[in-house]
Design an enzyme around this catalytic site. Structure first.
Site, PDB file in Angstrom:
ATOM      1  CB  SER A 143     -18.019  75.365   3.594  1.00 25.54           C
ATOM      2  OG  SER A 143     -18.905  74.267   3.718  1.00 25.54           O
ATOM      3  CE  LYS A 144     -16.871  78.196  11.201  1.00 24.69           C
ATOM      4  NZ  LYS A 144     -15.492  77.840  11.243  1.00 24.69           N
ATOM      5  NE  ARG A 145     -21.936  72.050   2.906  1.00 21.94           N
ATOM      6  CZ  ARG A 145     -21.705  71.113   1.992  1.00 21.94           C
ATOM      7  NH1 ARG A 145     -21.933  69.851   2.287  1.00 21.94           N
ATOM      8  NH2 ARG A 145     -21.250  71.420   0.816  1.00 21.94           N
ATOM      9  CG  HIS A 146     -16.987  69.881   3.552  1.00 19.16           C
ATOM     10  ND1 HIS A 146     -17.062  71.051   2.848  1.00 19.16           N
ATOM     11  CD2 HIS A 146     -17.670  68.963   2.838  1.00 19.16           C
ATOM     12  CE1 HIS A 146     -17.767  70.851   1.750  1.00 19.16           C
ATOM     13  NE2 HIS A 146     -18.159  69.604   1.719  1.00 19.16           N
ATOM     14  N   GLY A 147     -16.023  70.258   8.073  1.00 17.44           N
ATOM     15  CA  GLY A 147     -15.084  70.093   9.191  1.00 17.44           C
ATOM     16  C   GLY A 147     -14.210  71.328   9.238  1.00 17.44           C
TER      17      GLY A 147
END
Ligand code: GLU
Length: 467
Positions: A240-244
Site C-alpha cells: 500500500s501507499k505507506r510502503h512507497g
C-alpha cells in the site's frame, strides 16, 4: 493453436503494480508463443469507469511498452451478448429464475449462519415453477451449480487446485435489472475473444471455480488458468501507499524508467537463474509460466533502485535529456534554451552514471541551466571563503588563456595550476566546483567545466570573485 492472452483491468483510477505485472506476464507469454496480447476494459461499473480512469490504464500500458495487438474491448458494450447467453442458459435448463426478495436472501444468510453453514443461496427456486411467484416479481437468473463431485483446476502456476462442488452455490449471472454479474461477463468475453490463457492475480482463484460453471454449462472450451501470487510490501503486508509507490504512474513520477520497472516486476516472482538484467527481447525469449513462484513476492525498493540505475546508464542520452527537461520545466530560475539543453546533453554521459532515477538526474543537471547568481548550498558557500576567492581569481586568469576549452586542455590547466600553487588538485577543484555549480558534488570537474563552456565558467567565476 494461437496463444491469446488478455489483460482485463477494471478502471479504478490507478494501475496498481500487481495488475501491471499481470499485464506484463500476459504480454510476455503471448509474445513468447508468437500469439496475441489483448486488452479488455472491464468498465461495467459506469460510475467509476470515467474516461480519465480508462486513460490511466491506456497510458500506463503504453508507458510500459505493453501494446495490445487489437483495439481494446470495452465490456460495457457487450451487455446484450451477456444477456443473450444468460437467456440461453435459462432456455436450456442450465439456469433458472430466482424470485427471492432481498429480505428473503438476508434471512437465508442469517439462518445459515445460525446453523454454522456458509452463507449461501439455498437453491429455493432451483426446482420450483416460476408460476409460483407472485405476478410482476422481479427475478435474477442463477446458474445451477453442480451439487456433488469436485472441480479441479490444473493451474499453470499453482498446480492442481481442487474444490468440492458443495462449496459452490447457484450464483447470479443476470441481476434483476438485467445487468450481467462480473463472473458471467468475464466468461462470455473470454470465450468470445478466444482467450486461451487466463493469467491473473491469485485473488481471482475462487472466481475461476465459479466461472468454470458457466464454461461447463455452455459446453465451451476451458482456457488454461495461471494465478499469479500477489505483490506484498517489504514487511509482508499487502502493498500500500505507506510502503512507497504502488501504482505505475507513481513510479513514473518518481523517476523510474519503464524498462527498469518492467525488468524489476518480471524478476519479482519469476526467475531465470541469476539473470537480474533482461532486455525486452530476452524477456520474451525466456519467459514461461513454469518459472513463476507460488509464494507472494515482497517489493524490494532498493533492488528496484539498483535496476533503475543500471537502465539509466544504458539509456540514450538524448532520450534522458527529453525526460528530464519536463522535470526541469517545473522549476524556477532555470533557462532551458537550446544552448543549455546542449550543455545537458554534453554532460549526460557523466550525469547518468551518478543518478538512481530521473528526478535525481534532473536535480544534478539543473546547475547547467541556472542563471547568475547561482543558489549555493551551505557547504558550497563555506568553500567560497576569502582565501579561495583569491585562488579562483588567479585560476580564472589561467582558464581565460585557454584557446580551446577542451576536456584535455582544462585538465592540463587545472593540474598545472595546482602544482604552481603547491596544492592538491582537490583543493582547487572543490572551490571551483562550488563556484560554478553552487554545490559540492557534480560529475568530474573537467567534464563539468567542458559542459558549461568557457564563457559561462568565466561568468560564474566572475560573479564569485567580484561578489
Ligand atoms: N477486472 C478484474 C480486476 O481488475 C480482473 C478480471 C480478470 O482478470 O479476470 O481485478
Amino acid at each position: 493453436m494461437t496463444v491469446r492472452t488478455r489483460f482485463a483491468p477494471s478502471p479504478t483510477g490507478l494501475l496498481h503494480i500487481g495488475n501491471a505485472r499481470a499485464a506484463l506476464f500476459n504480454y510476455l507469454y503471448a509474445k513468447h508463443y508468437h500469439g496475441e496480447f489483448l486488452l479488455r476494459i472491464e468498465d461495467t461499473d459506469r460510475e467509476r469507469s470515467t474516461q480519465q480512469a480508462v486513460d490511466v490504464i491506456l497510458d500506463g500500458l503504453a508507458w510500459m511498452g505493453l501494446i495490445p495487438d487489437k483495439p481494446p474491448v470495452y465490456q460495457s458494450t457487450r451487455i446484450k451478448r451477456h444477456q443473450e447467453i444468460a437467456l440461453h442458459l435459462l432456455e436450456t435448463g442450465k439456469a433458472y429464475k430466482c424470485f427471492c426478495t432481498p429480505e428473503e436472501l438476508a434471512e437465508m444468510r442469517t439462518k445459515a449462519k445460525v446453523e454454522g453453514k456458509p452463507p449461501r443461496y439455498n437453491g429455493y427456486w432451483r426446482d420450483r415453477d416460476p408460476s409460483e411467484a407472485p405476478p410482476n416479481t422481479p427475478y435474477t437468473i442463477r446458474i445451477k451449480a453442480p451439487r456433488e463431485g469436485k472441480t479441479i483446476i490444473h493451474d499453470l502456476v499453482q498446480g492442481d487446485v481442487t474444490v468440492g462442488n458443495i462449496e459452490l452455490d447457484d450464483m447470479i449471472i443476470l441481476r434483476a435489472d438485467s445487468t450481467p454479474t462480473y463472473q458471467h461477463a468475464v466468461v462470455c468475453d473470454d470465450h468470445d475473444m478466444n482467450i486461451t490463457h487466463v493469467i491473473r492475480g491469485d485473488d481471482h482463484l475462487t472466481n475461476s471455480f465459479r466461472q468454470l460453471m458457466i464454461y461447463h454449462a455452455m459446453g465451451w472450451e476451458i482456457p488454461q488458468f495461471a494465478h499469479l501470487p500477489l505483490i506484498h510490501g517489504p514487511d509482508g503486508a499487502k502493498l500500500s501507499k505507506r510502503h512507497g509507490a504502488s501504482s505505475v504512474m507513481e513510479f513514473r513520477d518518481e523517476g523510474y524508467l519503464p524498462e527498469a520497472l518492467c525488468n524489476y516486476l518480471l524478476r519479482l516472482g519469476w526467475g531465470h537463474g541469476d539473470d537480474e538484467i533482461l532486455s525486452r527481447e530476452e524477456q520474451i525469449k525466456l519467459f514461461d509460466l513454469d518459472g513463476v513462484g507460488r509464494s507472494p513476492s515482497r517489493m524490494d525498493y532498493t533492488k528496484l533502485n539498483h535496476i533503475n540505475a543500471y537502465w539509466l546508464r544504458q539509456a540514450d542520452s538524448k532520450r534522458l535529456c527529453k525526460k528530464i527537461l519536463s522535470r526541469l520545466n517545473k522549476r524556477n530560475n532555470l533557462k532551458l534554451d537550446e544552448q543549455n539543453q546542449q550543455k545537458i546533453l554534453k554532460l549526460m554521459p557523466s550525469l547518468k552514471e551518478r543518478a538512481k532515477n530521473l528526478n535525481e538526474l534532473a536535480e544534478n543537471a539543473a546547475f547547467l541551466c541556472m542563471t547568475i547568481p547561482l543558489n549555493f548550498t551551505d557547504k558550497a558557500q563555506k568553500l567560497l571563503n576569502d582565501g579561495n576567492r583569491i585562488l579562483l581569481k588567479k585560476l580564472a586568469i589561467e582558464l581565460n588563456k585557454l584557446p580551446n576549452f577542451t576536456k584535455d586542455s582544462i585538465n592540463h590547466c587545472l593540474h598545472e595550476f595546482a602544482q604552481k600553487e603547491k596544492l592538491k588538485l582537490g583543493k582547487v577543484a572543490q572551490p571551483l566546483r562550488a563556484a560554478i555549480t553552487g554545490n559540492t558534488i557534480s560529475p568530474g570537474i573537467d567534464d563539468t567545466l567542458f559542459a558549461l563552456g568557457k564563457n559561462e565558467v568565466l561568468a560564474r567565476l566572475g560573479a564569485i570573485i567580484n561578489g
